[in-house]
Design a protein around this motif. Sequence first.
Motif, PDB file in Angstrom:
ATOM      1  N   ASN A 179       0.802  -1.222   0.000  1.00 21.30           N
ATOM      2  CA  ASN A 179       0.000   0.000   0.000  1.00 21.30           C
ATOM      3  C   ASN A 179       0.836   1.274   0.000  1.00 21.30           C
ATOM      4  O   ASN A 179       0.568   2.179  -0.793  1.00 21.30           O
ATOM      5  CB  ASN A 179      -0.964  -0.025   1.188  1.00 21.30           C
ATOM      6  N   LEU A 180       1.861   1.385   0.858  1.00 26.90           N
ATOM      7  CA  LEU A 180       2.696   2.578   0.832  1.00 26.90           C
ATOM      8  C   LEU A 180       3.537   2.654  -0.431  1.00 26.90           C
ATOM      9  O   LEU A 180       3.675   3.714  -1.041  1.00 26.90           O
ATOM     10  CB  LEU A 180       3.616   2.611   2.064  1.00 26.90           C
ATOM     11  N   ILE A 181       4.095   1.507  -0.858  1.00 20.56           N
ATOM     12  CA  ILE A 181       4.977   1.480  -2.022  1.00 20.56           C
ATOM     13  C   ILE A 181       4.214   1.146  -3.293  1.00 20.56           C
ATOM     14  O   ILE A 181       4.613   1.545  -4.386  1.00 20.56           O
ATOM     15  CB  ILE A 181       6.127   0.483  -1.778  1.00 20.56           C
ATOM     16  N   GLY A 182       3.114   0.400  -3.179  1.00 22.00           N
ATOM     17  CA  GLY A 182       2.242   0.164  -4.325  1.00 22.00           C
ATOM     18  C   GLY A 182       2.452  -1.134  -5.062  1.00 22.00           C
ATOM     19  O   GLY A 182       1.824  -1.352  -6.114  1.00 22.00           O
ATOM     20  N   MET A 183       3.298  -2.020  -4.542  1.00 22.37           N
ATOM     21  CA  MET A 183       3.534  -3.267  -5.257  1.00 22.37           C
ATOM     22  C   MET A 183       2.238  -4.088  -5.343  1.00 22.37           C
ATOM     23  O   MET A 183       1.525  -4.262  -4.359  1.00 22.37           O
ATOM     24  CB  MET A 183       4.618  -4.089  -4.557  1.00 22.37           C
ATOM     25  N   PHE A 189      -2.810   3.279  -9.891  1.00 28.33           N
ATOM     26  CA  PHE A 189      -2.801   3.557  -8.454  1.00 28.33           C
ATOM     27  C   PHE A 189      -1.564   4.381  -8.126  1.00 28.33           C
ATOM     28  O   PHE A 189      -0.455   4.064  -8.567  1.00 28.33           O
ATOM     29  CB  PHE A 189      -2.783   2.242  -7.668  1.00 28.33           C
ATOM     30  N   GLU A 190      -1.752   5.470  -7.361  1.00 28.13           N
ATOM     31  CA  GLU A 190      -0.612   6.307  -6.977  1.00 28.13           C
ATOM     32  C   GLU A 190      -0.171   5.961  -5.563  1.00 28.13           C
ATOM     33  O   GLU A 190      -0.850   6.305  -4.587  1.00 28.13           O
ATOM     34  CB  GLU A 190      -0.972   7.791  -7.043  1.00 28.13           C
ATOM     35  N   PRO A 191       0.952   5.262  -5.411  1.00 23.42           N
ATOM     36  CA  PRO A 191       1.398   4.907  -4.059  1.00 23.42           C
ATOM     37  C   PRO A 191       1.827   6.142  -3.282  1.00 23.42           C
ATOM     38  O   PRO A 191       2.405   7.080  -3.838  1.00 23.42           O
ATOM     39  CB  PRO A 191       2.572   3.962  -4.311  1.00 23.42           C
ATOM     40  N   ARG A 227       8.138   3.848 -12.754  1.00 24.94           N
ATOM     41  CA  ARG A 227       7.511   2.612 -12.294  1.00 24.94           C
ATOM     42  C   ARG A 227       7.471   1.620 -13.461  1.00 24.94           C
ATOM     43  O   ARG A 227       7.406   2.002 -14.611  1.00 24.94           O
ATOM     44  CB  ARG A 227       6.083   2.879 -11.799  1.00 24.94           C
ATOM     45  N   ARG A 228       7.487   0.347 -13.110  1.00 21.64           N
ATOM     46  CA  ARG A 228       7.388  -0.716 -14.108  1.00 21.64           C
ATOM     47  C   ARG A 228       6.351  -1.740 -13.661  1.00 21.64           C
ATOM     48  O   ARG A 228       6.208  -2.010 -12.461  1.00 21.64           O
ATOM     49  CB  ARG A 228       8.723  -1.432 -14.293  1.00 21.64           C
ATOM     50  N   ALA A 229       5.657  -2.313 -14.641  1.00 20.37           N
ATOM     51  CA  ALA A 229       4.676  -3.364 -14.370  1.00 20.37           C
ATOM     52  C   ALA A 229       5.306  -4.737 -14.533  1.00 20.37           C
ATOM     53  O   ALA A 229       6.284  -4.915 -15.274  1.00 20.37           O
ATOM     54  CB  ALA A 229       3.489  -3.225 -15.318  1.00 20.37           C
ATOM     55  N   GLY A 245       0.882  -7.177 -14.959  1.00 19.37           N
ATOM     56  CA  GLY A 245       0.277  -5.889 -15.241  1.00 19.37           C
ATOM     57  C   GLY A 245       0.209  -4.951 -14.062  1.00 19.37           C
ATOM     58  O   GLY A 245      -0.072  -3.756 -14.231  1.00 19.37           O
ATOM     59  N   THR A 246       0.445  -5.471 -12.857  1.00 18.72           N
ATOM     60  CA  THR A 246       0.468  -4.608 -11.674  1.00 18.72           C
ATOM     61  C   THR A 246       1.888  -4.110 -11.434  1.00 18.72           C
ATOM     62  O   THR A 246       2.861  -4.613 -12.021  1.00 18.72           O
ATOM     63  CB  THR A 246      -0.053  -5.332 -10.427  1.00 18.72           C
ATOM     64  N   GLN A 247       2.007  -3.139 -10.556  1.00 19.77           N
ATOM     65  CA  GLN A 247       3.330  -2.572 -10.280  1.00 19.77           C
ATOM     66  C   GLN A 247       4.262  -3.625  -9.711  1.00 19.77           C
ATOM     67  O   GLN A 247       3.942  -4.302  -8.740  1.00 19.77           O
ATOM     68  CB  GLN A 247       3.205  -1.407  -9.304  1.00 19.77           C
TER      69      GLN A 247
END
Length: 360
Positions: A179-183, A189-191, A227-229, A245-247
Amino acid sequence: MIPTVVWGTGNVGRLAIRAVAAHPALELSAVIVHNPAKVGRDAGELGGLDHLLGVAATDDPEAVLAGRPRAVVYAASGDVRPDEALADITRAIRAGAVVVSPALYPLYDHRSAPPEFRDPVLAAVAEGGGSLFASGVDPGWGNDVLPLLLSGLGTTVDAIRCQEIFDYSTYDQPDSVRNLIGMGHPMDFEPMMLMPSIPTMVWGGQIRMMARALGVELDEIRETSERRALDTTVTTRTMGEFEAGTQGAIRFEVQGVVGGEPRIVIEHVTRIHPSCAPDWPVPPGGGDGAHRVVIEGRPRIEVTVEAADEGENRSAGGNATAVGRLVGAIDWLAAAEPGLYDALDVPLRPATGRLGRKPS
């Protein structure tokens, strides 16, 4: 012997129990826990030792602080509960304790800390006579004492780059990683960690401390991020599945600009799996993670630190070095005047009396 409390027994706290028990000048006097299931358990068990320490965990911090311990290692998280962490820390300072903690990033460089963090600590110091030293690994020694030490080995210094390159699937803190970093989140989604000004809030103090030590004026502090998926779905050992497809990776820099050029740079390259962003920097020695400092100049100097603990886990190793820096400062702080200290004030100390010593 300095009576020392460890407050929190998670990723950092269990390492702090071991560090306090191994330090010849410290005596573990209490362990404070939040989880009711840990109340009454022996500190040696909570610290992952193979023997008991004779200290039972309690969930009553008021009773512990009423005993006026000389030192507190505050190991509870401040990432998602900064107000609560600040309140706990100031309570301990008002009780007269020397407090060391990695919990509150703004206080790593207290001179640039917002008043809402700095002022309550200074008031607690004036009231109770305690002290605070907040530090860690990155932010922490990886971008304060280590790069500054190395810079002194150069004839000329053009730029300083501090890197953390890590596979965060080894980091046993799923809420922060997801959630904080967004993985694992969709790419729209903007972490929180990459929101504008947040990297500077966390690492800007380190840039300012290095600039202060180097005697240079900063034009500004800049941020960059990428960022990369994930190309394919991956399954991690500690945090389960992350879908294609997710971070899967982030890369950002916090740049201290001097004379129009980024001269002091803190860079993070963070993946959830090594298959993501393979063209980005990887740990020079391989493995799950490393901290690296590069001094561009004459000579060019590059130093990589790889630390491992708890079954060759490099995230645990990094946490252990942060704990070592903090716990190793307690006896120095106990002998110093009450106050709010930073990494330029507190010397990095040798392991005097600890060579070959096991936690007792």
